[in-house]
Design a protein around this motif. Structure first.
Motif, PDB file in Angstrom:
ATOM      1  N   LYS A  18       0.728  -1.237  -0.099  1.00  9.78           N
ATOM      2  CA  LYS A  18       0.084   0.066  -0.053  1.00  9.78           C
ATOM      3  C   LYS A  18       0.993   1.325   0.062  1.00  9.78           C
ATOM      4  CE  LYS A  18      -3.984   2.053   2.381  1.00  9.78           C
ATOM      5  NZ  LYS A  18      -4.679   2.071   3.620  1.00  9.78           N
ATOM      6  N   VAL A  21       2.256   1.535  -3.422  1.00 15.15           N
ATOM      7  CA  VAL A  21       1.522   2.115  -4.650  1.00 15.15           C
ATOM      8  C   VAL A  21       0.879   3.494  -4.450  1.00 15.15           C
ATOM      9  CG1 VAL A  21       0.981  -0.205  -5.474  1.00 15.15           C
ATOM     10  CG2 VAL A  21      -0.433   0.901  -3.735  1.00 15.15           C
ATOM     11  N   THR A  22       1.247   4.272  -3.102  1.00 11.43           N
ATOM     12  CA  THR A  22       0.422   5.337  -3.111  1.00 11.43           C
ATOM     13  C   THR A  22       1.626   6.355  -2.795  1.00 11.43           C
ATOM     14  OG1 THR A  22       0.263   4.995  -0.604  1.00 11.43           O
ATOM     15  CG2 THR A  22      -1.595   4.488  -1.721  1.00 11.43           C
ATOM     16  N   THR A  26       3.824   7.818  -8.409  1.00 13.91           N
ATOM     17  CA  THR A  26       3.334   6.736  -9.234  1.00 13.91           C
ATOM     18  C   THR A  26       2.196   7.151 -10.279  1.00 13.91           C
ATOM     19  OG1 THR A  26       1.481   6.351  -7.418  1.00 13.91           O
ATOM     20  CG2 THR A  26       3.648   5.253  -7.088  1.00 13.91           C
ATOM     21  N   TYR A  28      -0.370   5.576 -13.013  1.00  7.33           N
ATOM     22  CA  TYR A  28      -1.158   4.233 -13.855  1.00  7.33           C
ATOM     23  C   TYR A  28      -1.757   4.727 -15.030  1.00  7.33           C
ATOM     24  CZ  TYR A  28       0.208   2.050  -9.486  1.00  7.33           C
ATOM     25  OH  TYR A  28       0.973   1.428  -8.693  1.00  7.33           O
ATOM     26  N   THR A  33      -7.200   3.644 -11.550  1.00  9.65           N
ATOM     27  CA  THR A  33      -7.229   2.509 -11.101  1.00  9.65           C
ATOM     28  C   THR A  33      -7.284   2.333  -9.320  1.00  9.65           C
ATOM     29  OG1 THR A  33      -5.514   1.747 -12.830  1.00  9.65           O
ATOM     30  CG2 THR A  33      -5.755   0.471 -10.801  1.00  9.65           C
ATOM     31  N   LEU A  35      -7.413   1.451  -5.536  1.00  6.38           N
ATOM     32  CA  LEU A  35      -6.231   1.184  -4.625  1.00  6.38           C
ATOM     33  C   LEU A  35      -5.973  -0.360  -4.562  1.00  6.38           C
ATOM     34  CD1 LEU A  35      -3.787   1.563  -2.682  1.00  6.38           C
ATOM     35  CD2 LEU A  35      -5.635   1.959  -0.980  1.00  6.38           C
ATOM     36  N   THR A  37      -6.939  -2.641  -6.510  1.00  6.34           N
ATOM     37  CA  THR A  37      -6.534  -3.095  -7.689  1.00  6.34           C
ATOM     38  C   THR A  37      -5.019  -2.917  -7.985  1.00  6.34           C
ATOM     39  OG1 THR A  37      -8.728  -2.708  -9.051  1.00  6.34           O
ATOM     40  CG2 THR A  37      -6.726  -3.092 -10.516  1.00  6.34           C
ATOM     41  N   ARG A  38      -4.492  -1.774  -7.686  1.00  5.02           N
ATOM     42  CA  ARG A  38      -2.893  -1.627  -7.533  1.00  5.02           C
ATOM     43  C   ARG A  38      -2.510  -2.467  -6.730  1.00  5.02           C
ATOM     44  NH1 ARG A  38      -2.475   4.556  -6.712  1.00  5.02           N
ATOM     45  NH2 ARG A  38      -4.408   4.229  -5.628  1.00  5.02           N
ATOM     46  N   GLN A  41      -2.181  -5.947  -8.223  1.00  2.00           N
ATOM     47  CA  GLN A  41      -1.237  -5.962  -9.323  1.00  2.00           C
ATOM     48  C   GLN A  41       0.184  -6.003  -8.847  1.00  2.00           C
ATOM     49  OE1 GLN A  41      -2.234  -2.331 -11.205  1.00  2.00           O
ATOM     50  NE2 GLN A  41      -3.749  -3.436 -12.627  1.00  2.00           N
ATOM     51  N   VAL A  42       0.488  -5.629  -7.644  1.00  2.00           N
ATOM     52  CA  VAL A  42       1.779  -5.628  -7.094  1.00  2.00           C
ATOM     53  C   VAL A  42       1.877  -7.160  -6.406  1.00  2.00           C
ATOM     54  CG1 VAL A  42       3.599  -4.825  -5.442  1.00  2.00           C
ATOM     55  CG2 VAL A  42       2.134  -3.056  -6.809  1.00  2.00           C
TER      56      VAL A  42
END
Length: 70
Positions: A18, A21-22, A26, A28, A33, A35, A37-38, A41-42
């Motif tokens: 988290k 991705v935040t 970053t 997308y 997208t 949070l 989903t991101r 994905q990671v």
């Protein structure tokens, strides 16, 4: 040093992803997208080996990086 993601507690791994991705900077693409989903994905990239968790002994920080950048 590479830390096997499987050895991290589930909550710790989710928090690390988290934070990753935040971060500022970053991007997308053109569409928004979620949070969740991101994060997934990671998590998928960690599972299939495209990404790894790195720990820096000198700084004491963890980061997620693409395996190709090692």
């Amino acid at each position: 040093m590479i830390i096997p993601w499987e050895q991290l507690q589930p909550d710790t791994l989710t928090s690390l992803i988290k934070e990753f991705v935040t971060r500022d900077g970053t991007d997308y693409g053109f569409s928004e997208t979620s949070l969740d989903t991101r994060i997934e994905q990671v998590r998928a990239k960690l599972r299939n080996g495209e990404a790894v968790v790195l720990f820096s002994q000198s700084t004491g920080l963890c980061n997620i990086v693409a395996r190709e950048r090692l």
